[in-house]
Design a protein around this motif. Structure first.
Motif, PDB file in Angstrom:
ATOM      1  N   ASP A  72      22.288 -10.263  -7.270  1.00 61.27           N
ATOM      2  CA  ASP A  72      22.866  -8.942  -7.013  1.00 61.27           C
ATOM      3  C   ASP A  72      22.835  -8.066  -8.268  1.00 61.27           C
ATOM      4  OD1 ASP A  72      23.461  -9.970  -4.531  1.00 61.27           O
ATOM      5  OD2 ASP A  72      25.579 -10.318  -4.967  1.00 61.27           O
ATOM      6  N   ASP A  73      22.719  -6.741  -8.038  1.00 64.09           N
ATOM      7  CA  ASP A  73      22.889  -5.724  -9.091  1.00 64.09           C
ATOM      8  C   ASP A  73      21.850  -5.794 -10.203  1.00 64.09           C
ATOM      9  OD1 ASP A  73      25.384  -4.601  -7.973  1.00 64.09           O
ATOM     10  OD2 ASP A  73      26.212  -6.557  -8.484  1.00 64.09           O
ATOM     11  N   CYS A  74      20.678  -6.330  -9.911  1.00 62.53           N
ATOM     12  CA  CYS A  74      19.605  -6.355 -10.906  1.00 62.53           C
ATOM     13  C   CYS A  74      18.816  -5.043 -10.873  1.00 62.53           C
ATOM     14  CB  CYS A  74      18.659  -7.529 -10.643  1.00 62.53           C
ATOM     15  SG  CYS A  74      19.388  -9.137 -10.998  1.00 62.53           S
ATOM     16  N   THR A  75      18.165  -4.725 -11.986  1.00 58.28           N
ATOM     17  CA  THR A  75      17.314  -3.538 -12.086  1.00 58.28           C
ATOM     18  C   THR A  75      15.954  -3.952 -12.620  1.00 58.28           C
ATOM     19  OG1 THR A  75      19.232  -2.124 -12.555  1.00 58.28           O
ATOM     20  CG2 THR A  75      17.064  -1.246 -13.095  1.00 58.28           C
ATOM     21  N   LEU A  76      14.898  -3.561 -11.902  1.00 58.51           N
ATOM     22  CA  LEU A  76      13.532  -3.845 -12.310  1.00 58.51           C
ATOM     23  C   LEU A  76      12.774  -2.528 -12.434  1.00 58.51           C
ATOM     24  CD1 LEU A  76      14.498  -6.567 -10.915  1.00 58.51           C
ATOM     25  CD2 LEU A  76      12.104  -6.925 -10.335  1.00 58.51           C
ATOM     26  N   TYR A  77      12.082  -2.356 -13.562  1.00 60.64           N
ATOM     27  CA  TYR A  77      11.258  -1.162 -13.760  1.00 60.64           C
ATOM     28  C   TYR A  77       9.793  -1.467 -13.440  1.00 60.64           C
ATOM     29  CZ  TYR A  77      15.352   1.059 -15.691  1.00 60.64           C
ATOM     30  OH  TYR A  77      16.607   1.592 -15.835  1.00 60.64           O
ATOM     31  N   HIS A  78       8.971  -0.432 -13.476  1.00 64.32           N
ATOM     32  CA  HIS A  78       7.589  -0.558 -13.018  1.00 64.32           C
ATOM     33  C   HIS A  78       6.805  -1.569 -13.858  1.00 64.32           C
ATOM     34  CE1 HIS A  78       8.026   2.743 -15.889  1.00 64.32           C
ATOM     35  NE2 HIS A  78       6.823   2.440 -16.330  1.00 64.32           N
ATOM     36  N   GLY A  79       5.825  -2.189 -13.200  1.00 66.64           N
ATOM     37  CA  GLY A  79       4.943  -3.120 -13.884  1.00 66.64           C
ATOM     38  C   GLY A  79       5.499  -4.503 -14.106  1.00 66.64           C
ATOM     39  N   VAL A  80       6.651  -4.818 -13.544  1.00 68.30           N
ATOM     40  CA  VAL A  80       7.271  -6.134 -13.742  1.00 68.30           C
ATOM     41  C   VAL A  80       6.582  -7.174 -12.853  1.00 68.30           C
ATOM     42  CG1 VAL A  80       9.369  -7.483 -13.302  1.00 68.30           C
ATOM     43  CG2 VAL A  80       9.504  -5.287 -14.489  1.00 68.30           C
TER      44      VAL A  80
ATOM     45  N   GLY B 272       8.776   1.585  -9.372  1.00 71.22           N
ATOM     46  CA  GLY B 272       8.208   0.612  -8.452  1.00 71.22           C
ATOM     47  C   GLY B 272       6.765   0.232  -8.680  1.00 71.22           C
ATOM     48  N   MET B 273       5.908   1.147  -9.043  1.00 71.42           N
ATOM     49  CA  MET B 273       4.470   0.884  -9.068  1.00 71.42           C
ATOM     50  C   MET B 273       4.121  -0.334  -9.919  1.00 71.42           C
ATOM     51  SD  MET B 273       1.583   1.770  -7.892  1.00 71.42           S
ATOM     52  CE  MET B 273       1.973   3.352  -7.152  1.00 71.42           C
ATOM     53  N   GLY B 274       3.333  -1.231  -9.312  1.00 70.03           N
ATOM     54  CA  GLY B 274       2.815  -2.378 -10.046  1.00 70.03           C
ATOM     55  C   GLY B 274       3.730  -3.577 -10.102  1.00 70.03           C
ATOM     56  N   ILE B 275       4.851  -3.565  -9.395  1.00 72.13           N
ATOM     57  CA  ILE B 275       5.754  -4.721  -9.400  1.00 72.13           C
ATOM     58  C   ILE B 275       5.207  -5.811  -8.482  1.00 72.13           C
ATOM     59  CG2 ILE B 275       7.997  -5.503  -8.496  1.00 72.13           C
ATOM     60  CD1 ILE B 275       9.285  -3.207  -9.868  1.00 72.13           C
ATOM     61  N   VAL B 276       5.255  -7.064  -8.944  1.00 74.22           N
ATOM     62  CA  VAL B 276       4.844  -8.218  -8.150  1.00 74.22           C
ATOM     63  C   VAL B 276       5.971  -9.252  -8.193  1.00 74.22           C
ATOM     64  CG1 VAL B 276       3.172 -10.082  -7.870  1.00 74.22           C
ATOM     65  CG2 VAL B 276       2.400  -7.830  -8.637  1.00 74.22           C
ATOM     66  N   ILE B 277       6.446  -9.646  -7.016  1.00 80.07           N
ATOM     67  CA  ILE B 277       7.519 -10.635  -6.903  1.00 80.07           C
ATOM     68  C   ILE B 277       7.003 -11.796  -6.068  1.00 80.07           C
ATOM     69  CG2 ILE B 277       9.865 -11.072  -6.066  1.00 80.07           C
ATOM     70  CD1 ILE B 277      10.425  -8.078  -6.491  1.00 80.07           C
ATOM     71  N   GLY B 278       6.938 -12.978  -6.676  1.00 82.01           N
ATOM     72  CA  GLY B 278       6.323 -14.138  -6.038  1.00 82.01           C
ATOM     73  C   GLY B 278       7.170 -14.785  -4.963  1.00 82.01           C
ATOM     74  N   GLU B 279       6.545 -15.720  -4.270  1.00 79.09           N
ATOM     75  CA  GLU B 279       7.128 -16.333  -3.071  1.00 79.09           C
ATOM     76  C   GLU B 279       8.463 -17.011  -3.315  1.00 79.09           C
ATOM     77  OE1 GLU B 279       6.039 -19.853   0.197  1.00 79.09           O
ATOM     78  OE2 GLU B 279       4.634 -19.374  -1.427  1.00 79.09           O
ATOM     79  N   THR B 280       8.595 -17.777  -4.383  1.00 79.01           N
ATOM     80  CA  THR B 280       9.824 -18.532  -4.610  1.00 79.01           C
ATOM     81  C   THR B 280      10.749 -17.856  -5.624  1.00 79.01           C
ATOM     82  OG1 THR B 280       8.776 -19.918  -6.306  1.00 79.01           O
ATOM     83  CG2 THR B 280       8.670 -20.692  -4.032  1.00 79.01           C
TER      84      THR B 280
ATOM     85  N   PHE C  75       0.829  -1.205   0.000  1.00 82.94           N
ATOM     86  CA  PHE C  75       0.000   0.000   0.000  1.00 82.94           C
ATOM     87  C   PHE C  75       0.867   1.259   0.000  1.00 82.94           C
ATOM     88  CE2 PHE C  75      -3.280  -2.801   2.146  1.00 82.94           C
ATOM     89  CZ  PHE C  75      -4.047  -2.936   1.001  1.00 82.94           C
ATOM     90  N   ALA C  76       1.991   1.206   0.711  1.00 83.88           N
ATOM     91  CA  ALA C  76       2.844   2.394   0.854  1.00 83.88           C
ATOM     92  C   ALA C  76       3.696   2.660  -0.379  1.00 83.88           C
ATOM     93  CB  ALA C  76       3.744   2.237   2.078  1.00 83.88           C
ATOM     94  N   THR C  77       4.094   1.598  -1.099  1.00 84.42           N
ATOM     95  CA  THR C  77       5.077   1.769  -2.171  1.00 84.42           C
ATOM     96  C   THR C  77       4.580   1.349  -3.554  1.00 84.42           C
ATOM     97  OG1 THR C  77       6.006  -0.468  -1.900  1.00 84.42           O
ATOM     98  CG2 THR C  77       6.925   1.293  -0.513  1.00 84.42           C
ATOM     99  N   GLY C  78       3.495   0.575  -3.624  1.00 82.68           N
ATOM    100  CA  GLY C  78       3.045   0.048  -4.908  1.00 82.68           C
ATOM    101  C   GLY C  78       3.814  -1.174  -5.359  1.00 82.68           C
ATOM    102  N   VAL C  79       4.703  -1.675  -4.510  1.00 86.27           N
ATOM    103  CA  VAL C  79       5.522  -2.846  -4.827  1.00 86.27           C
ATOM    104  C   VAL C  79       5.091  -4.002  -3.935  1.00 86.27           C
ATOM    105  CG1 VAL C  79       7.856  -3.804  -4.916  1.00 86.27           C
ATOM    106  CG2 VAL C  79       7.467  -1.389  -5.449  1.00 86.27           C
ATOM    107  N   GLU C  80       4.729  -5.136  -4.531  1.00 87.27           N
ATOM    108  CA  GLU C  80       4.332  -6.303  -3.753  1.00 87.27           C
ATOM    109  C   GLU C  80       5.435  -7.356  -3.815  1.00 87.27           C
ATOM    110  OE1 GLU C  80       0.871  -9.764  -3.575  1.00 87.27           O
ATOM    111  OE2 GLU C  80       0.434  -7.820  -4.513  1.00 87.27           O
ATOM    112  N   ILE C  81       6.107  -7.550  -2.697  1.00 81.77           N
ATOM    113  CA  ILE C  81       7.160  -8.564  -2.587  1.00 81.77           C
ATOM    114  C   ILE C  81       6.708  -9.599  -1.571  1.00 81.77           C
ATOM    115  CG2 ILE C  81       9.579  -9.039  -2.110  1.00 81.77           C
ATOM    116  CD1 ILE C  81      10.187  -6.099  -2.595  1.00 81.77           C
ATOM    117  N   HIS C  82       6.545 -10.825  -2.008  1.00 84.63           N
ATOM    118  CA  HIS C  82       6.193 -11.873  -1.055  1.00 84.63           C
ATOM    119  C   HIS C  82       7.343 -12.044  -0.071  1.00 84.63           C
ATOM    120  CE1 HIS C  82       5.180 -15.772   0.631  1.00 84.63           C
ATOM    121  NE2 HIS C  82       3.966 -15.637   0.102  1.00 84.63           N
ATOM    122  N   PRO C  83       7.046 -12.171   1.212  1.00 78.59           N
ATOM    123  CA  PRO C  83       8.137 -12.275   2.200  1.00 78.59           C
ATOM    124  C   PRO C  83       9.018 -13.497   2.032  1.00 78.59           C
ATOM    125  CG  PRO C  83       5.988 -12.627   3.227  1.00 78.59           C
ATOM    126  CD  PRO C  83       5.729 -12.107   1.856  1.00 78.59           C
TER     127      PRO C  83
END
Length: 226
Positions: free
Chosen positions: A97-105, A84-92, A63-71
């Motif tokens: 290191d040193d990766c770059t992700l743009y919005h909506g990924v 950041g907005m709209g990023i979803v990163i699944g559980e597994t 809610f605060a950042t628009g980024v959903e990262i499964h713990p």
């Protein structure tokens, strides 16, 4: 902790020309805030078995950042989530290191099983805006995923892929330092093999049409003579 903070801020300076000073980076980059929340709160809570609290905190960060990262996701050092907005990163999912992700990924799964079902992103990968990487596949080190691509199979190290489904392209133009600044993972001069085939077929079709028209004109002339 403070060393990691400085490392994260320095990595943003290196990859975002819009970053003007450390205070702006510290306060105005929600992707970095999302990673910090995952690294120091949600992830540790998940690993010690407090899974509901971990999920609750990850939702608050969403809610605060628009980024959903499964713990349960694994994220390496100096990972930069831009906008950041709209990023979803699944559980597994695993991000090196040193990766770059743009919005909506989206780093998503395609199966209902409880095992490994999300992608593994090796070190130094750039994932363009809107790209979807689906399933327990591996994206090799240094690869580039073009904006809005849908990746459903392995990506070789150092490759650039575009399209739906994503396919390897060639012709990445490098700058004087040997690397191209490409905010969304691709530049304007990649040689898409599918486009090359279509252009070749179109050229042959035009040539065939011209040949047929010439033959028809000759037949018509012969008919007139006869």
């Amino acid at each position: 902790m403070f060393a990691r903070l400085k490392e994260d801020i320095a990595s943003i300076y290196a990859r975002d020309p819009a970053a003007r000073n450390w205070w702006e980076v510290l306060t105005c980059y929600p992707g970095m805030h999302a990673i910090w929340g995952h690294r120091w709160v949600a992830g540790p809570l998940w690993r010690v078995g407090l899974k509901w609290f971990a999920r609750l905190f990850s939702q608050l960060m969403r809610f605060a950042t628009g980024v959903e990262i499964h713990p349960g996701a694994t994220i390496g050092r100096r990972v930069f989530i831009d906008h950041g907005m709209g990023i979803v990163i699944g559980e597994t999912a695993e991000i090196g290191d040193d990766c770059t992700l743009y919005h909506g990924v989206t780093l998503g799964g395609v199966a209902w099983n409880q095992g490994k079902r999300h992608p593994t992103i090796a070190a130094g990968v750039t994932v363009g805006a809107g790209a979807k990487i689906l399933g327990p596949l591996t994206v090799g080190a240094g690869a580039r995923i073009g904006s809005n691509s849908v990746v459903v199979k392995e990506v070789p190290p150092g490759a650039t892929v575009v399209g739906i489904p994503a396919r390897v392209v060639e012709g990445l133009e490098l700058g004087p330092a040997g690397q191209a600044f490409s905010a969304y993972a691709v530049t304007t001069n990649e040689n898409d093999p599918l486009n090359a085939i279509l252009k070749t077929l179109a050229a042959r079709s035009d040539k065939s049409d011209a040949t047929i028209a010439e033959l028809q004109a000759r037949l018509a002339a012969l008919e007139k003579k006869s």
